[in-house]
Design a protein around this motif. Structure first.
Motif: not given
Length: 146
Positions: A1-21
């Protein structure tokens, strides 16, 4: 909660989320402001204002999820509900259709036997568990008022 799930964090940009995954199978699909990752699109990321504001997880045969020490997709809905509620203030009434815990900004969606992949469809298990940001909570609350 308030953080994220796995490698995806709340507040990430789409580019950052895609890079993390990327090392974990990468982007599976994208529709507007929503990205899907993992087999069966088990990780859903919604963006508001260019930042991840909601992350939803569903059962995956390739990844194990845990919420504060328990597997939400191998736990009966009522038990998972009580577990999450134990970290909340105030009273909470079980709802198998959908529920949002406001302190943690955790959502539960659709408890049904068909989602009990690990228990042979004997228990009601939630199809999705999600976490949201403060912006997500505010948007949902505004929508409910409209």
């Amino acid at each position: 909660p308030h953080h994220g799930i796995g490698h995806i964090l709340l507040g990430m940009t789409p580019a950052a989320a895609r890079a993390a995954m990327a090392p974990h199978g990468g982007l599976q699909a994208s529709h507007g402001d929503v990205d899907y990752f993992l087999t069966d699109n088990a990780l859903q990321v919604e963006y508001e204002g260019g930042q991840a504001s909601f992350i939803g997880a569903s059962h995956s045969r390739d990844v194990a999820f845990a919420f504060r020490g328990i597997d939400p997709f191998d736990t009966a809905a009522r038990m998972l509900f009580r577990h999450i509620a134990s970290f909340e203030s105030g009273a909470h009434r079980f709802d198998r259709a959908e529920y949002r815990f406001p302190d943690q900004i955790v959502t539960l969606w659709e408890a049904d036997r068909q989602y009990d992949y690990r228990g042979g469809e004997r228990r009601r298990v939630y199809a999705q568990v999600g976490v949201g940001s403060a912006a997500y909570l505010a948007a949902i609350q505004q929508y409910e008022l409209d």
